[in-house]
Design an enzyme around this catalytic site. Structure first.
Site, PDB file in Angstrom:
ATOM      1  N   ARG A  21     -14.562 -25.456 -97.457  1.00 48.20           N
ATOM      2  CA  ARG A  21     -14.961 -26.309 -96.546  1.00 48.20           C
ATOM      3  C   ARG A  21     -14.752 -28.035 -97.232  1.00 48.20           C
ATOM      4  NH1 ARG A  21     -16.874 -24.747 -91.745  1.00 48.20           N
ATOM      5  NH2 ARG A  21     -15.542 -23.436 -90.669  1.00 48.20           N
ATOM      6  N   GLU A  33      -9.715 -18.253 -96.166  1.00 50.53           N
ATOM      7  CA  GLU A  33      -9.058 -17.876 -94.800  1.00 50.53           C
ATOM      8  C   GLU A  33      -8.662 -16.077 -94.711  1.00 50.53           C
ATOM      9  OE1 GLU A  33      -9.778 -18.942 -92.019  1.00 50.53           O
ATOM     10  OE2 GLU A  33      -9.785 -21.049 -92.470  1.00 50.53           O
ATOM     11  N   TYR A 116      -1.674 -17.826 -87.993  1.00 52.51           N
ATOM     12  CA  TYR A 116      -3.492 -18.387 -87.772  1.00 52.51           C
ATOM     13  C   TYR A 116      -3.681 -19.072 -89.199  1.00 52.51           C
ATOM     14  CZ  TYR A 116      -7.737 -18.895 -88.882  1.00 52.51           C
ATOM     15  OH  TYR A 116      -9.067 -19.483 -88.966  1.00 52.51           O
ATOM     16  N   ASP A 134      -7.277 -18.086 -82.951  1.00 53.46           N
ATOM     17  CA  ASP A 134      -7.743 -16.982 -83.200  1.00 53.46           C
ATOM     18  C   ASP A 134      -9.188 -16.058 -82.148  1.00 53.46           C
ATOM     19  OD1 ASP A 134     -10.286 -18.821 -83.439  1.00 53.46           O
ATOM     20  OD2 ASP A 134     -11.276 -18.202 -85.310  1.00 53.46           O
TER      21      ASP A 134
END
Ligand code: SF4
Length: 353
Positions: A21, A33, A116, A134
């Site tokens: 991040r 991810e 997603y 999610d």
């Protein structure tokens, strides 16, 4: 202050420091991810760092061999994800100069990238206004808005995606998506949510009405599906054929005995493969040596076991190659290690009987 703003402020103060991040870069966000889909953050982090050290960008990944990528995926399981990551990297390099296209439809065309992942990458890396959905987000939104439809039912995903889209902070979509997911992971827990600490507590339907135990509604309503078919033992001297078919309904990504289903099938995902039809056509008189029963989730499977002994395998191997099916011949002792499913044990028992 509106709830989206409160949520973002809470997130900026409380977020966990995670290496993927740190920078708004599509590539590490994508890899993280995909890795996180089946693995917890703590277990995934060292593997993620190792992977990024060896494959720091789509170019290095695209140039590497599948074997090497798989070796860096050890410990994460579900190896089809690693294969797809490599294939997608090749497409990124070939078609987009090694960058992620800033377009949802185009990203969804890349191998292994679903709704997603595509939305997460595009919103976090490029701040595109795309809300993610999610398990954590579904729980937060259904509690916050008091959504009482079964979230395992067919309608829920559409309803909740619409809710997520409407609730999105369009100024900071990347922060917002991460904030909702973080809230679900840290405070809005499945059991005993920490509502007193929650930035959404003031307007939360479930907290106000004391319904956090009932919402989200999760009713498992899957009907049992019964299927009959065949699982083929094909023997060449002392060796047995295992194959890896890319499109099978079960046993994806592992070597297995060729199988297929017959009779009335619930839908096309259970339809027999070309290889299965070929075996039945060419060796239709092959005798069955028994029956095995097997259960996978809500599927009750019953297979008869044709046992085909071949002295000439050229025609079969040519067919396997033309269908681009990976295959190998293994000894009986290796059957359960090479085909790691209780089905292998059940078939072996019949063979040894
Ligand atoms: S107030 Fe409680 S139930 Fe509502 S979103 Fe926050 S943690 Fe979840």
């Amino acid at each position: 202050m509106n709830p989206q703003k409160k949520l973002r402020e809470w997130y900026l103060l409380n977020k966990r420091e995670l290496p993927f991040r740190n920078k708004k870069q599509a590539y590490p966000i994508w890899i993280s991810e995909v890795m996180l889909q089946q693995t917890r953050v703590a277990a995934m982090l060292p593997l993620f760092e190792n992977f990024l050290k060896r494959f720091p960008n789509p170019e290095t990944l695209a140039k590497s061999s599948e074997e090497e990528v798989l070796s860096y995926w050890k410990g994460l399981g579900y190896y089809s994800r690693a294969r797809n990551i490599r294939k997608a990297a090749i497409q990124l390099v070939d078609q987009y100069n090694g960058s992620f296209p800033k377009n949802l439809e185009l990203v969804l065309k890349l191998p292994g990238i679903g709704n997603y992942t595509a939305r997460a990458v595009l919103s976090i890396a490029y701040d595109l206004p795309l809300a993610v959905l999610d398990g954590n987000v579904k729980r937060v939104l259904s509690r916050y808005f008091g959504y009482t439809v079964n979230i395992l039912g067919p309608k829920a995903d559409l309803d909740l995606q619409k809710m997520a889209d409407d609730f999105l902070n369009r100024e900071y979509p990347g922060d917002h998506n991460q904030a909702v997911m973080e809230l679900g992971a840290m405070l809005c827990l499945p059991e005993s949510p920490k509502c007193l600490l929650c930035p959404l507590t003031e307007g939360c339907f479930s907290r106000i009405h004391g319904k956090t135990k009932e919402i989200p509604v999760r009713e498992k309503n899957q009907k049992q599906i019964r299927l009959t078919g065949e699982i083929w033992v094909i023997q060449k001297e002392d060796l047995y054929l295992l194959i890896k078919e890319p499109k099978t309904r079960f046993l994806k990504g592992m070597f297995h005995l060729p199988y297929g289903f017959l009779g009335d099938l619930p839908n096309e995902e259970y339809e027999p493969s070309e290889l299965f039809l070929f075996l039945r056509k060419h060796w239709k008189l092959t005798p069955s040596i028994g029956t095995v029963k097997h259960t996978i989730t809500h599927h009750k499977l019953e297979y008869s076991v044709p046992h085909l002994k071949l002295s000439h395998i050229q025609e079969l191997e040519t067919q396997l190659r033309s269908l681009t099916i990976e295959f190998k011949w293994v000894e009986l002792e290796q059957l359960e290690t090479e085909f790691p499913s209780s089905l292998a044990r059940k078939v072996k028992k019949i063979l040894l009987y």
